[in-house]
Design a protein around this motif. Sequence first.
Motif, mmCIF file in Angstrom:
data_model
loop_
_atom_site.group_PDB
_atom_site.id
_atom_site.type_symbol
_atom_site.label_atom_id
_atom_site.label_comp_id
_atom_site.label_asym_id
_atom_site.label_seq_id
_atom_site.Cartn_x
_atom_site.Cartn_y
_atom_site.Cartn_z
ATOM 1 N N GLN A 177 17.689 -6.741 0.857
ATOM 2 C CA GLN A 177 16.412 -6.468 1.486
ATOM 3 C C GLN A 177 15.318 -6.422 0.416
ATOM 4 O O GLN A 177 15.524 -5.861 -0.658
ATOM 5 C CB GLN A 177 16.434 -5.120 2.233
ATOM 6 C CG GLN A 177 17.321 -5.105 3.469
ATOM 7 C CD GLN A 177 18.800 -5.032 3.123
ATOM 8 O OE1 GLN A 177 19.208 -4.296 2.239
ATOM 9 N NE2 GLN A 177 19.616 -5.824 3.806
ATOM 10 N N ALA A 178 14.165 -7.004 0.742
ATOM 11 C CA ALA A 178 13.025 -6.980 -0.171
ATOM 12 C C ALA A 178 12.555 -5.538 -0.350
ATOM 13 O O ALA A 178 12.530 -4.760 0.598
ATOM 14 C CB ALA A 178 11.893 -7.832 0.379
ATOM 15 N N GLN A 179 12.196 -5.195 -1.595
ATOM 16 C CA GLN A 179 11.722 -3.852 -1.926
ATOM 17 C C GLN A 179 10.275 -3.926 -2.388
ATOM 18 O O GLN A 179 9.898 -4.855 -3.103
ATOM 19 C CB GLN A 179 12.579 -3.237 -3.037
ATOM 20 C CG GLN A 179 14.040 -3.097 -2.669
ATOM 21 C CD GLN A 179 14.248 -2.153 -1.510
ATOM 22 O OE1 GLN A 179 13.883 -0.995 -1.574
ATOM 23 N NE2 GLN A 179 14.827 -2.665 -0.431
ATOM 24 N N GLY A 180 9.478 -2.947 -1.989
ATOM 25 C CA GLY A 180 8.077 -2.883 -2.413
ATOM 26 C C GLY A 180 7.218 -2.344 -1.294
ATOM 27 O O GLY A 180 7.377 -2.730 -0.134
ATOM 28 N N ASP A 181 6.324 -1.452 -1.633
ATOM 29 C CA ASP A 181 5.463 -0.822 -0.640
ATOM 30 C C ASP A 181 4.202 -1.644 -0.401
ATOM 31 O O ASP A 181 3.677 -2.294 -1.306
ATOM 32 C CB ASP A 181 5.059 0.582 -1.097
ATOM 33 C CG ASP A 181 6.240 1.538 -1.098
ATOM 34 O OD1 ASP A 181 7.152 1.336 -0.287
ATOM 35 O OD2 ASP A 181 6.233 2.477 -1.913
ATOM 36 N N GLU A 182 3.740 -1.565 0.835
ATOM 37 C CA GLU A 182 2.487 -2.200 1.201
ATOM 38 C C GLU A 182 1.363 -1.181 1.042
ATOM 39 O O GLU A 182 1.516 -0.022 1.404
ATOM 40 C CB GLU A 182 2.561 -2.679 2.647
ATOM 41 C CG GLU A 182 1.316 -3.403 3.121
ATOM 42 C CD GLU A 182 1.444 -3.893 4.544
ATOM 43 O OE1 GLU A 182 1.721 -5.078 4.728
ATOM 44 O OE2 GLU A 182 1.268 -3.057 5.462
ATOM 45 N N SER A 183 0.255 -1.616 0.499
ATOM 46 C CA SER A 183 -0.901 -0.744 0.317
ATOM 47 C C SER A 183 -2.096 -1.378 1.028
ATOM 48 O O SER A 183 -2.376 -2.565 0.850
ATOM 49 C CB SER A 183 -1.196 -0.587 -1.170
ATOM 50 O OG SER A 183 -2.337 0.208 -1.366
ATOM 51 N N LYS A 184 -2.782 -0.571 1.837
ATOM 52 C CA LYS A 184 -3.942 -1.068 2.593
ATOM 53 C C LYS A 184 -5.190 -0.315 2.174
ATOM 54 O O LYS A 184 -5.178 0.908 2.031
ATOM 55 C CB LYS A 184 -3.733 -0.881 4.096
ATOM 56 C CG LYS A 184 -2.604 -1.713 4.655
ATOM 57 C CD LYS A 184 -2.446 -1.476 6.154
ATOM 58 C CE LYS A 184 -1.278 -2.273 6.691
ATOM 59 N NZ LYS A 184 -1.080 -2.032 8.128
ATOM 60 N N PHE A 185 -6.261 -1.041 1.994
ATOM 61 C CA PHE A 185 -7.571 -0.479 1.723
ATOM 62 C C PHE A 185 -8.457 -0.806 2.916
ATOM 63 O O PHE A 185 -8.599 -1.975 3.295
ATOM 64 C CB PHE A 185 -8.166 -1.064 0.431
ATOM 65 C CG PHE A 185 -9.594 -0.675 0.200
ATOM 66 C CD1 PHE A 185 -9.915 0.613 -0.196
ATOM 67 C CD2 PHE A 185 -10.621 -1.592 0.397
ATOM 68 C CE1 PHE A 185 -11.230 0.980 -0.410
ATOM 69 C CE2 PHE A 185 -11.941 -1.231 0.188
ATOM 70 C CZ PHE A 185 -12.243 0.058 -0.213
ATOM 71 N N TYR A 186 -8.996 0.231 3.516
ATOM 72 C CA TYR A 186 -9.825 0.042 4.706
ATOM 73 C C TYR A 186 -11.299 0.089 4.346
ATOM 74 O O TYR A 186 -11.755 0.961 3.604
ATOM 75 C CB TYR A 186 -9.518 1.122 5.750
ATOM 76 C CG TYR A 186 -8.158 0.939 6.382
ATOM 77 C CD1 TYR A 186 -8.020 0.176 7.535
ATOM 78 C CD2 TYR A 186 -7.024 1.518 5.822
ATOM 79 C CE1 TYR A 186 -6.781 -0.014 8.125
ATOM 80 C CE2 TYR A 186 -5.780 1.337 6.401
ATOM 81 C CZ TYR A 186 -5.657 0.578 7.553
ATOM 82 O OH TYR A 186 -4.426 0.383 8.126
ATOM 83 N N ALA A 187 -12.039 -0.863 4.912
ATOM 84 C CA ALA A 187 -13.502 -0.907 4.782
ATOM 85 C C ALA A 187 -14.031 -1.690 5.987
ATOM 86 O O ALA A 187 -13.305 -2.522 6.552
ATOM 87 C CB ALA A 187 -13.910 -1.581 3.478
ATOM 88 N N ASP A 188 -15.218 -1.447 6.364
ATOM 89 C CA ASP A 188 -15.812 -2.120 7.524
ATOM 90 C C ASP A 188 -14.947 -1.989 8.766
ATOM 91 O O ASP A 188 -14.839 -2.908 9.578
ATOM 92 C CB ASP A 188 -16.087 -3.601 7.228
ATOM 93 C CG ASP A 188 -17.144 -3.799 6.160
ATOM 94 O OD1 ASP A 188 -18.009 -2.903 6.007
ATOM 95 O OD2 ASP A 188 -17.101 -4.838 5.471
ATOM 96 N N ASP A 189 -14.260 -0.861 8.891
ATOM 97 C CA ASP A 189 -13.404 -0.553 10.043
ATOM 98 C C ASP A 189 -12.226 -1.511 10.214
ATOM 99 O O ASP A 189 -11.704 -1.685 11.315
ATOM 100 C CB ASP A 189 -14.217 -0.512 11.345
ATOM 101 C CG ASP A 189 -15.183 0.661 11.378
ATOM 102 O OD1 ASP A 189 -14.935 1.660 10.664
ATOM 103 O OD2 ASP A 189 -16.185 0.576 12.116
ATOM 104 N N ILE A 190 -11.790 -2.149 9.122
ATOM 105 C CA ILE A 190 -10.609 -3.029 9.157
ATOM 106 C C ILE A 190 -9.787 -2.829 7.888
ATOM 107 O O ILE A 190 -10.246 -2.200 6.935
ATOM 108 C CB ILE A 190 -11.000 -4.527 9.276
ATOM 109 C CG1 ILE A 190 -11.827 -4.966 8.056
ATOM 110 C CG2 ILE A 190 -11.698 -4.822 10.586
ATOM 111 C CD1 ILE A 190 -12.047 -6.464 7.965
#
Length: 192
Positions: free
Chosen positions: A45-58
């Motif tokens: 299984q692939a390993q690694g976390d997803e990181s999201k940066f929110y701006a402009d309500d998306i």
Amino acid sequence: MTTKENKVKFGLKNVYYAPLTVEEGGTVTFGTPVRIPGAVNLSLQAQGDESKFYADDIAYYVTTANDGYSGDLEVALIPDAFRKDVLKETEDETDKVLVENAAAEPAPFALLFEFAGDVKAVRHVLYNCSASRPNVGSSTVNNAKTPNTDTLTLTASPLTSGLVKAKTTASTPDETYNGWYTKVWQPAASGV
């Protein structure tokens, strides 16, 4: 050289390991690949976390870390050579008995293998693997002799250069493809 791509993949064979050494200064070298016969199953299984940066309500910027892979390699029987080279079991010189020692540190290795396809097998290499000790077990024989298998839990991490994995393609030159199990393929210094 084949240029038609596979539509499907199936099977697992030609599993090899190659001891990995990191030289002083960080240069990585690999030993000659050694076959692990009796490949049954490989599930990573692939390993690694997803990181999201929110701006402009998306979700304005999304990135995923590549921490390699982890999972299991199931084989008919783990060869003694792998136990010595990677798991660092030692062989008693007089009685030729393999001994597991709690202080032994497993050695890193590259894992090479292939999946069949409808056109041509695809060959893979994971550059920086570690394996944990396998469980010990078997079961009694009754009216049928059903073989038991050994399972290695693997972690494939990136090398310091960032390399994790490589695989052949429909355009891989025959010389590279046919020599896949003679030495660990690495990209040219200027290539990747």
